[in-house]
Design an enzyme around this catalytic site. Structure first.
Site, PDB file in Angstrom:
ATOM      1  N   ASP A  12      -0.619  15.484  53.207  1.00  0.00           N
ATOM      2  CA  ASP A  12       0.014  16.493  52.344  1.00  0.00           C
ATOM      3  C   ASP A  12       1.149  17.178  53.104  1.00  0.00           C
ATOM      4  OD1 ASP A  12       0.556  18.750  50.692  1.00  0.00           O
ATOM      5  OD2 ASP A  12      -1.494  18.726  49.934  1.00  0.00           O
TER       6      ASP A  12
ATOM      7  N   SER B  96      -5.897  16.264  48.224  1.00  0.00           N
ATOM      8  CA  SER B  96      -6.175  17.113  49.392  1.00  0.00           C
ATOM      9  C   SER B  96      -7.500  17.853  49.253  1.00  0.00           C
ATOM     10  CB  SER B  96      -5.051  18.132  49.594  1.00  0.00           C
ATOM     11  OG  SER B  96      -3.844  17.447  49.822  1.00  0.00           O
TER      12      SER B  96
ATOM     13  N   HIS C 101       3.118  19.763  51.744  1.00  0.00           N
ATOM     14  CA  HIS C 101       3.469  21.081  51.206  1.00  0.00           C
ATOM     15  C   HIS C 101       3.137  22.183  52.213  1.00  0.00           C
ATOM     16  CE1 HIS C 101       2.943  18.481  47.674  1.00  0.00           C
ATOM     17  NE2 HIS C 101       3.919  19.201  47.158  1.00  0.00           N
TER      18      HIS C 101
HETATM   19 CO1  B1M Z   1       5.072  18.656  45.357  1.00  0.00          CO
HETATM   20  N1  B1M Z   1       3.612  18.571  44.078  1.00  0.00           N
HETATM   21  N2  B1M Z   1       4.942  16.753  45.668  1.00  0.00           N
HETATM   22  N3  B1M Z   1       6.600  18.896  46.499  1.00  0.00           N
HETATM   23  N4  B1M Z   1       5.207  20.406  44.666  1.00  0.00           N
HETATM   24  C1  B1M Z   1       3.111  19.838  43.537  1.00  0.00           C
HETATM   25  C2  B1M Z   1       1.950  20.375  44.361  1.00  0.00           C
HETATM   26  C3  B1M Z   1       2.668  19.409  42.073  1.00  0.00           C
HETATM   27  C4  B1M Z   1       1.556  20.261  41.457  1.00  0.00           C
HETATM   28  C5  B1M Z   1       3.913  19.387  41.170  1.00  0.00           C
HETATM   29  C6  B1M Z   1       3.638  18.962  39.746  1.00  0.00           C
HETATM   30  O1  B1M Z   1       3.392  17.811  39.480  1.00  0.00           O
HETATM   31  N5  B1M Z   1       3.669  19.886  38.805  1.00  0.00           N
HETATM   32  C7  B1M Z   1       2.224  17.906  42.315  1.00  0.00           C
HETATM   33  C8  B1M Z   1       0.748  17.658  42.682  1.00  0.00           C
HETATM   34  C9  B1M Z   1      -0.002  16.975  41.593  1.00  0.00           C
HETATM   35  C10 B1M Z   1      -1.372  16.536  41.996  1.00  0.00           C
HETATM   36  O2  B1M Z   1      -1.782  16.415  43.095  1.00  0.00           O
HETATM   37  N6  B1M Z   1      -2.112  16.251  40.964  1.00  0.00           N
HETATM   38  C11 B1M Z   1       3.165  17.502  43.428  1.00  0.00           C
HETATM   39  C12 B1M Z   1       3.491  16.165  43.762  1.00  0.00           C
HETATM   40  C13 B1M Z   1       2.977  15.102  42.803  1.00  0.00           C
HETATM   41  C14 B1M Z   1       4.275  15.821  44.878  1.00  0.00           C
HETATM   42  C15 B1M Z   1       4.619  14.400  45.385  1.00  0.00           C
HETATM   43  C16 B1M Z   1       3.464  13.396  45.350  1.00  0.00           C
HETATM   44  C17 B1M Z   1       5.808  13.910  44.570  1.00  0.00           C
HETATM   45  C18 B1M Z   1       6.238  12.496  44.871  1.00  0.00           C
HETATM   46  O3  B1M Z   1       6.522  12.139  45.984  1.00  0.00           O
HETATM   47  N7  B1M Z   1       6.296  11.726  43.823  1.00  0.00           N
HETATM   48  C19 B1M Z   1       5.079  14.704  46.821  1.00  0.00           C
HETATM   49  C20 B1M Z   1       3.863  14.731  47.767  1.00  0.00           C
HETATM   50  C21 B1M Z   1       4.201  14.423  49.146  1.00  0.00           C
HETATM   51  C22 B1M Z   1       2.959  14.607  50.028  1.00  0.00           C
HETATM   52  O4  B1M Z   1       2.448  15.706  50.170  1.00  0.00           O
HETATM   53  N8  B1M Z   1       2.487  13.508  50.591  1.00  0.00           N
HETATM   54  C23 B1M Z   1       5.594  16.106  46.684  1.00  0.00           C
HETATM   55  C24 B1M Z   1       6.619  16.639  47.469  1.00  0.00           C
HETATM   56  C25 B1M Z   1       7.130  17.917  47.315  1.00  0.00           C
HETATM   57  C26 B1M Z   1       8.382  18.429  48.052  1.00  0.00           C
HETATM   58  C27 B1M Z   1       8.515  17.871  49.462  1.00  0.00           C
HETATM   59  C28 B1M Z   1       9.595  18.048  47.243  1.00  0.00           C
HETATM   60  C29 B1M Z   1       8.160  19.981  47.931  1.00  0.00           C
HETATM   61  C30 B1M Z   1       7.406  20.586  49.145  1.00  0.00           C
HETATM   62  C31 B1M Z   1       8.297  21.187  50.182  1.00  0.00           C
HETATM   63  C32 B1M Z   1       7.517  21.951  51.208  1.00  0.00           C
HETATM   64  O5  B1M Z   1       6.455  22.492  50.999  1.00  0.00           O
HETATM   65  N9  B1M Z   1       8.105  22.001  52.392  1.00  0.00           N
HETATM   66  C33 B1M Z   1       7.238  20.079  46.724  1.00  0.00           C
HETATM   67  C34 B1M Z   1       7.041  21.286  45.982  1.00  0.00           C
HETATM   68  C35 B1M Z   1       7.942  22.449  46.342  1.00  0.00           C
HETATM   69  C36 B1M Z   1       6.055  21.402  44.970  1.00  0.00           C
HETATM   70  C37 B1M Z   1       5.794  22.574  44.000  1.00  0.00           C
HETATM   71  C38 B1M Z   1       6.854  22.496  42.914  1.00  0.00           C
HETATM   72  C39 B1M Z   1       5.782  23.976  44.585  1.00  0.00           C
HETATM   73  C40 B1M Z   1       4.838  24.188  45.757  1.00  0.00           C
HETATM   74  C41 B1M Z   1       5.100  25.504  46.434  1.00  0.00           C
HETATM   75  O6  B1M Z   1       5.703  25.568  47.478  1.00  0.00           O
HETATM   76  N10 B1M Z   1       4.680  26.619  45.793  1.00  0.00           N
HETATM   77  C42 B1M Z   1       4.336  22.216  43.482  1.00  0.00           C
HETATM   78  C43 B1M Z   1       4.008  22.778  42.133  1.00  0.00           C
HETATM   79  C44 B1M Z   1       2.839  23.754  42.175  1.00  0.00           C
HETATM   80  O7  B1M Z   1       2.319  24.125  43.186  1.00  0.00           O
HETATM   81  N11 B1M Z   1       2.389  24.108  41.029  1.00  0.00           N
HETATM   82  C45 B1M Z   1       4.249  20.759  43.772  1.00  0.00           C
HETATM   83  C46 B1M Z   1       4.856  27.950  46.315  1.00  0.00           C
HETATM   84  C47 B1M Z   1       3.746  28.244  47.346  1.00  0.00           C
HETATM   85  C48 B1M Z   1       3.899  29.645  47.920  1.00  0.00           C
HETATM   86  O8  B1M Z   1       2.516  28.158  46.663  1.00  0.00           O
HETATM   87  O9  B1M Z   1       1.569  26.496  48.321  1.00  0.00           O
HETATM   88  O10 B1M Z   1       0.302  27.111  46.207  1.00  0.00           O
HETATM   89  P1  B1M Z   1       1.212  27.487  47.306  1.00  0.00           P
HETATM   90  O11 B1M Z   1       0.560  28.688  48.128  1.00  0.00           O
HETATM   91  C49 B1M Z   1      -0.004  29.823  47.500  1.00  0.00           C
HETATM   92  C50 B1M Z   1      -1.512  29.708  47.284  1.00  0.00           C
HETATM   93  O12 B1M Z   1      -1.912  28.415  46.911  1.00  0.00           O
HETATM   94  C51 B1M Z   1      -2.097  30.197  48.572  1.00  0.00           C
HETATM   95  O13 B1M Z   1      -1.168  31.182  49.022  1.00  0.00           O
HETATM   96  C52 B1M Z   1       0.137  30.947  48.475  1.00  0.00           C
HETATM   97  C53 B1M Z   1       0.625  32.189  47.749  1.00  0.00           C
HETATM   98  O14 B1M Z   1       0.413  33.371  48.445  1.00  0.00           O
HETATM   99  N12 B1M Z   1      -2.362  29.287  49.691  1.00  0.00           N
HETATM  100  C54 B1M Z   1      -3.255  29.626  50.665  1.00  0.00           C
HETATM  101  C55 B1M Z   1      -1.857  28.094  49.981  1.00  0.00           C
HETATM  102  N13 B1M Z   1      -2.391  27.631  51.101  1.00  0.00           N
HETATM  103  C56 B1M Z   1      -3.249  28.555  51.558  1.00  0.00           C
HETATM  104  C57 B1M Z   1      -4.090  28.558  52.674  1.00  0.00           C
HETATM  105  C58 B1M Z   1      -4.924  29.675  52.863  1.00  0.00           C
HETATM  106  C59 B1M Z   1      -4.885  30.751  51.976  1.00  0.00           C
HETATM  107  C60 B1M Z   1      -4.063  30.731  50.862  1.00  0.00           C
HETATM  108  O15 B1M Z   1      -5.744  29.796  53.901  1.00  0.00           O
HETATM  109  C61 B1M Z   1      -5.864  28.754  54.811  1.00  0.00           C
END
Ligand code: B1M
Length: 215
Positions: free
Chosen positions: A98, A151, A100
């Site tokens: 992963d 994940s 992200h």
């Molecule tokens: Co990706 N991606 N992505 N992506 N991406 C998601 C996660 C997705 C839901 C988008 C969608 O389809 N709507 C989807 C997953 C679907 C699934 O698994 N069923 C997805 C996908 C499919 C993919 C790829 C597979 C796409 C592809 O290649 N075809 C690929 C995966 C690559 C891989 O991981 N092997 C991919 C790639 C990418 C980018 C590289 C383009 C980019 C990431 C860049 C980066 O992180 N450096 C990206 C992004 C930006 C997203 C979305 C749009 C936004 C994620 C984000 O940064 N959110 C995302 C959509 C979504 O999440 N709904 C998506 C903002 C961030 C602050 O939120 O990380 O959730 P988040 O953190 C929150 C809480 O979750 C929590 O605190 C934060 C807020 O305070 N939290 C914790 C998180 N970790 C914590 C740990 C803790 C405590 C709290 O303690 C340990």
């Protein structure tokens, strides 16, 4: 557009020109954390929806993520800090497979600014690397982040591996990321892990949990 809408738009459009000026202007009315939570994360949420529904292609998602990171880096010095360091140490990682890391890095900032030492080992980390870092740094806890549905399965495997290695009583685990649910962690994963495991909805709950784990 009004300032808040414009900032949100910058995340959605991946547009960085003028970003810092807008952030500076926003700082006169809101705290850095409010800007991140109320405006920027709202923009990322829209990006996720657009991508999920096929209206946005991956390279544009990447651009949005870059602007988000730049904005957080700009705001970071403005985030309130406490003076009391050394409250405890946590290893943070995005799990194997992963990439992200925006959420994980926010957790790092919030914990660091609140007196915890964070050993952030980055993305795509296998459990062996996470445990090596935890042993080497004598961590008090381990935090794993992951946004992909797969994940959540890897987190379960990691907890099983920690049981097998007999380290579960030494390392309480915090889990976060968009694909996790509280029920999955508190019902399913708690039944698996022989130590403490907690779900954090956001970075602030991560902080509350770290405080609880350390007392
Ligand atoms: Co990706 N991606 N992505 N992506 N991406 C998601 C996660 C997705 C839901 C988008 C969608 O389809 N709507 C989807 C997953 C679907 C699934 O698994 N069923 C997805 C996908 C499919 C993919 C790829 C597979 C796409 C592809 O290649 N075809 C690929 C995966 C690559 C891989 O991981 N092997 C991919 C790639 C990418 C980018 C590289 C383009 C980019 C990431 C860049 C980066 O992180 N450096 C990206 C992004 C930006 C997203 C979305 C749009 C936004 C994620 C984000 O940064 N959110 C995302 C959509 C979504 O999440 N709904 C998506 C903002 C961030 C602050 O939120 O990380 O959730 P988040 O953190 C929150 C809480 O979750 C929590 O605190 C934060 C807020 O305070 N939290 C914790 C998180 N970790 C914590 C740990 C803790 C405590 C709290 O303690 C340990």
């Amino acid at each position: 557009l009004p300032l808040e809408e414009r900032l949100k738009r910058r995340i959605i459009d991946g547009e960085r020109t003028g970003l810092e000026e807008d952030l500076e202007a926003a700082l006169s009315g809101k705290s850095a954390l409010e800007i991140i939570n109320d405006i920027l994360l709202d923009g990322m949420k829209t990006v996720g929806e657009l991508f999920g529904s096929g209206q946005m292609q991956l390279p544009f998602v990447l651009q949005s993520a870059e602007v988000m990171k730049q904005a957080v880096a700009y705001l970071e010095p403005h985030i309130e800090k406490t003076d009391d360091g050394g409250k405890g140490r946590i290893v943070l990682a995005t799990v194997r497979g992963d990439v992200h890391d925006i959420g994980k890095n926010l957790v790092d900032i919030i914990l660091t600014n609140n007196g915890y030492e964070v050993v952030n080992i980055g993305i795509k980390q296998p459990i062996s690397a996470i445990l090596d870092a935890a042993e080497d740094s004598k961590a008090d806890a381990i935090g794993m982040s992951g946004l992909l549905v797969k994940s959540t399965v890897i987190m379960k495997e990691n907890l099983e591996e920690m049981n097998t290695r007999g380290v579960s009583d030494r390392f309480p685990v915090l889990l976060g990321g968009a694909a996790l649910t509280r029920a999955y962690v508190e019902d399913d994963l708690r039944a698996v892990y022989q130590g403490e495991v907690h779900y954090a909805r956001d970075a602030f709950e991560g902080l509350t949990l770290m405080e609880r784990v350390m007392t």
